[in-house]
Scaffold this motif. Structure first.
Motif: not given
Length: 313
Positions: A199-217
């Motif tokens: 239930g905490d705050v999610l902090n995003i660095y910068g403006n949050g428009t940076q993208t990531r390609d996220l792969m399951y482990v």
């Protein structure tokens, strides 16, 4: 086969070890526990084919002793991996990721042990909008971490060409899933899910428009193991990722349905930020027959459930 996994009690290492044991390999883990945890291997420890040594890749005497086990393959995952730490403490990153890699390479050369080097997508220069990053994309050492990984890659390639050592360099894009820490910058999915569950705050660095390609482990571990097994990959650099990117803003919204708990904060090290990351894994598909099997939505749900279950144990 006899296989050494350095950094084998870490997040990705733990899944690589599990996958290797499933194929009845004899697996040795070497880890100094700076990033990994012995508990990550708890459900594998009953397997008689698993041997664990707590030690450092900078300890050349220990490496020499370990390599007397006549390894067929060495999967080298051990490294200092936090970009921000590398900017603050570059010597530590250099000694672990460059000198440490050299030490392991030297032992592999003596026994002609195939060497799998875990690099990172962080070595790439930023991609233009709409374009995926292939292995031919320009590199850019925007942090000492990226610089150390590129130095390691160059050493690995030099051993392939100078000594005929079978090597493969793997560049997985951002990986997430069970056993990932929910602290530090490497685990944005893990951090976001943990914050949401609390239930905490999610902090995003910068403006949050940076993208990531996220792969399951588990997809990442399968890629690493296939690269290790396959002679077709020798001498190559291979990418792996989902092949799709998502902005950090959209990722936060996917994880947390309460927009009021999503905040933007000042970036600690904006100079090391890569604005766009999306993987072209077509070479890995062509050379290894590998492709990811887990969608981001599916992977996040599995990971969320795992975090819930481990929290309630």
């Amino acid at each position: 086969m006899n296989i050494l996994v350095t950094g084998g009690s870490g997040f990705i290492g733990r899944w690589v070890v599990k996958r290797l044991l499933e194929d009845d390999n004899r697996v040795w883990v070497l880890d100094d526990m700076s990033n990994g945890h012995l508990e990550n291997l708890d459900d594998l420890r009953a397997n008689p084919n698993l041997n664990v040594t707590i030690g450092d890749i900078k300890d050349t005497a220990l490496l020499s002793k370990l390599f007397s086990n006549n390894f067929d393959i060495c999967i080298h995952l051990a490294a200092s991996i936090i970009v921000q730490d590398s900017i603050d403490y570059p010597r530590k990153t250099f000694e672990n990721d460059v000198v440490g890699t050299f030490n392991v390479l030297e032992e592999a050369k003596k026994t002609n042990t195939k060497f799998v080097f875990m690099s990172t997508c962080m070595v790439y220069d930023t991609a233009s909008v709409g374009s995926a990053i292939s292995e031919l994309h320009p590199t850019k050492a925007a942090s000492p971490y990226a610089g150390a990984k590129l130095a390691g890659e160059n050493m690995v390639q030099s051993y392939y060409y100078a000594y005929g050592l079978p090597t493969v360099i793997v560049r997985p894009f951002n990986t997430y899933g069970p056993y990932q820490k929910s602290t530090g910058e490497g685990g944005v999915v893990s951090i976001f899910i943990q914050k949401d569950l609390n239930g905490d705050v999610l902090n995003i660095y910068g403006n949050g428009t940076q993208t990531r390609d996220l792969m399951y482990v588990e997809d990442c571990a399968e890629f690493v193991v296939q690269a290790a097994y396959s002679d077709a990959g020798n001498g190559n650099i291979l990418n792996a990722g989902l092949g799709e990117d998502i902005t950090i803003n959209d990722l936060a919204a996917l994880v947390c349905k309460d927009a009021g708990r999503i905040k933007h904060v000042k970036h600690i090290h904006p100079q090391s930020e890569i604005p766009k990351l999306v993987c072209d894994y077509s070479k890995a598909k062509r050379v290894l027959g590998w492709e990811p099997k887990t969608s981001l939505k599916e992977g996040i749900e599995v990971f969320r459930q795992w975090m819930k279950d481990t929290t309630n144990q």
